[in-house]
Design a protein around this motif. Structure first.
Motif, mmCIF file in Angstrom:
data_model
loop_
_atom_site.group_PDB
_atom_site.id
_atom_site.type_symbol
_atom_site.label_atom_id
_atom_site.label_comp_id
_atom_site.label_asym_id
_atom_site.label_seq_id
_atom_site.Cartn_x
_atom_site.Cartn_y
_atom_site.Cartn_z
ATOM 1 N N ASP A 76 0.938 -1.355 -0.147
ATOM 2 C CA ASP A 76 -0.135 0.014 0.046
ATOM 3 C C ASP A 76 0.835 1.350 -0.038
ATOM 4 O O ASP A 76 0.662 2.071 0.913
ATOM 5 C CB ASP A 76 -1.045 0.088 1.110
ATOM 6 N N VAL A 77 1.866 1.358 -0.899
ATOM 7 C CA VAL A 77 2.677 2.447 -1.143
ATOM 8 C C VAL A 77 2.886 2.679 -2.565
ATOM 9 O O VAL A 77 2.396 1.929 -3.409
ATOM 10 C CB VAL A 77 4.208 2.185 -0.438
ATOM 11 N N SER A 78 3.052 3.888 -2.915
ATOM 12 C CA SER A 78 3.507 4.170 -4.424
ATOM 13 C C SER A 78 4.776 3.406 -5.136
ATOM 14 O O SER A 78 5.769 3.261 -4.190
ATOM 15 C CB SER A 78 3.597 5.423 -4.701
ATOM 16 N N LEU A 79 4.734 3.392 -6.176
ATOM 17 C CA LEU A 79 5.838 2.544 -6.814
ATOM 18 C C LEU A 79 7.046 3.552 -6.461
ATOM 19 O O LEU A 79 8.283 2.877 -6.206
ATOM 20 C CB LEU A 79 5.526 2.580 -8.409
ATOM 21 N N GLY A 80 6.852 4.907 -6.646
ATOM 22 C CA GLY A 80 8.211 5.738 -6.285
ATOM 23 C C GLY A 80 8.624 5.684 -4.877
ATOM 24 O O GLY A 80 9.751 5.406 -4.507
ATOM 25 N N ASP A 81 7.842 5.458 -4.049
ATOM 26 C CA ASP A 81 8.007 5.216 -2.643
ATOM 27 C C ASP A 81 8.876 4.197 -2.305
ATOM 28 O O ASP A 81 9.819 3.995 -1.678
ATOM 29 C CB ASP A 81 6.881 5.542 -1.751
ATOM 30 N N LEU A 82 8.322 2.872 -3.001
ATOM 31 C CA LEU A 82 8.973 1.602 -2.813
ATOM 32 C C LEU A 82 10.437 1.545 -3.563
ATOM 33 O O LEU A 82 11.262 1.175 -2.666
ATOM 34 C CB LEU A 82 8.183 0.726 -3.562
ATOM 35 N N VAL A 83 10.841 2.058 -4.668
ATOM 36 C CA VAL A 83 11.884 2.206 -5.239
ATOM 37 C C VAL A 83 12.865 3.195 -4.303
ATOM 38 O O VAL A 83 13.997 2.543 -4.028
ATOM 39 C CB VAL A 83 11.814 2.820 -6.509
ATOM 40 N N GLU A 84 12.278 4.393 -3.864
ATOM 41 C CA GLU A 84 13.309 5.169 -2.920
ATOM 42 C C GLU A 84 13.666 4.364 -1.760
ATOM 43 O O GLU A 84 14.757 4.254 -1.183
ATOM 44 C CB GLU A 84 12.461 6.270 -2.562
ATOM 45 N N GLY A 85 12.617 3.568 -1.194
ATOM 46 C CA GLY A 85 13.066 2.981 0.090
ATOM 47 C C GLY A 85 14.047 1.812 0.042
ATOM 48 O O GLY A 85 15.026 1.489 0.671
ATOM 49 N N ILE A 86 13.934 0.980 -1.255
ATOM 50 C CA ILE A 86 14.749 0.006 -1.679
ATOM 51 C C ILE A 86 16.375 0.581 -1.733
ATOM 52 O O ILE A 86 17.244 0.135 -1.186
ATOM 53 C CB ILE A 86 14.365 -0.678 -2.888
ATOM 54 N N VAL A 87 16.382 1.825 -2.523
ATOM 55 C CA VAL A 87 17.527 2.227 -2.803
ATOM 56 C C VAL A 87 18.291 3.070 -1.737
ATOM 57 O O VAL A 87 19.419 2.722 -1.148
ATOM 58 C CB VAL A 87 17.378 3.498 -3.867
ATOM 59 N N LEU A 88 17.528 3.429 -0.720
ATOM 60 C CA LEU A 88 18.133 4.235 0.350
ATOM 61 C C LEU A 88 18.535 3.113 1.508
ATOM 62 O O LEU A 88 19.613 2.990 1.932
ATOM 63 C CB LEU A 88 17.155 4.936 1.180
ATOM 64 N N HIS A 89 17.711 1.757 1.513
ATOM 65 C CA HIS A 89 18.426 0.815 2.434
ATOM 66 C C HIS A 89 19.479 0.281 1.924
ATOM 67 O O HIS A 89 20.569 -0.172 2.419
ATOM 68 C CB HIS A 89 17.287 -0.336 2.456
ATOM 69 N N SER A 90 19.556 -0.035 0.451
ATOM 70 C CA SER A 90 20.736 -0.224 -0.102
ATOM 71 C C SER A 90 21.771 0.420 0.112
ATOM 72 O O SER A 90 23.028 -0.001 0.113
ATOM 73 C CB SER A 90 20.435 -0.707 -1.698
ATOM 74 N N PHE A 91 21.746 1.893 -0.141
ATOM 75 C CA PHE A 91 22.747 2.626 -0.070
ATOM 76 C C PHE A 91 23.405 2.386 1.408
ATOM 77 O O PHE A 91 24.602 2.839 1.644
ATOM 78 C CB PHE A 91 22.404 4.172 -0.202
ATOM 79 N N ASP A 92 22.866 2.226 2.456
ATOM 80 C CA ASP A 92 23.073 2.123 3.936
ATOM 81 C C ASP A 92 23.670 0.761 4.032
ATOM 82 O O ASP A 92 23.923 0.221 5.346
ATOM 83 C CB ASP A 92 21.947 2.338 4.815
ATOM 84 N N GLY A 93 23.641 -0.302 3.118
ATOM 85 C CA GLY A 93 24.065 -1.785 3.120
ATOM 86 C C GLY A 93 22.886 -2.597 4.055
ATOM 87 O O GLY A 93 23.378 -3.457 4.649
ATOM 88 N N LYS A 94 21.967 -2.040 4.084
ATOM 89 C CA LYS A 94 20.628 -2.771 4.755
ATOM 90 C C LYS A 94 19.679 -3.489 3.991
ATOM 91 O O LYS A 94 19.649 -3.046 2.728
ATOM 92 C CB LYS A 94 20.114 -1.701 5.643
ATOM 93 N N VAL A 95 19.220 -4.544 4.562
ATOM 94 C CA VAL A 95 18.227 -5.522 3.549
ATOM 95 C C VAL A 95 16.896 -4.661 3.723
ATOM 96 O O VAL A 95 16.464 -4.136 4.861
ATOM 97 C CB VAL A 95 17.822 -6.775 4.250
ATOM 98 N N PRO A 96 16.191 -4.246 2.657
ATOM 99 C CA PRO A 96 14.797 -3.307 2.603
ATOM 100 C C PRO A 96 13.870 -4.275 3.137
ATOM 101 O O PRO A 96 12.726 -3.592 3.291
ATOM 102 C CB PRO A 96 14.885 -2.891 1.219
#
Length: 80
Positions: A29-49
């Motif tokens: 229940d999130v937008s596609l943009g919010d999902l992609v941002e979340g994946i990228v930000l977690h990845s940038f921090d070396g975390k599993v999203p």
């Protein structure tokens, strides 16, 4: 909350990857943009999203949409 400025972009993705992302965004229940941002930000921090539950849902969506690509394919894709 953090205020940000967003930019519209034309992003090209493999069609089944996009279908899985859209299905996951709907499930969460999130937008596609919010999902992609979340994946990228977690990845940038070396975390599993994703939680184990969400990963299980991703596996279901991959089966439904016929997504067989894995991270091993990431830098070896060519277009038709």
């Amino acid at each position: 909350m953090v205020t940000v400025e967003r930019t519209q972009t034309g992003l090209r993705l493999e069609k089944n990857v996009l279908k899985v992302l859209k299905g996951l965004a709907e499930y969460l229940d999130v937008s596609l943009g919010d999902l992609v941002e979340g994946i990228v930000l977690h990845s940038f921090d070396g975390k599993v999203p994703f939680t184990p539950e969400t990963l299980a849902k991703i596996e279901q969506l991959k089966a439904v949409y016929g997504l067989t690509l894995t991270s091993a394919d990431a830098h070896r894709l060519t277009e038709r």
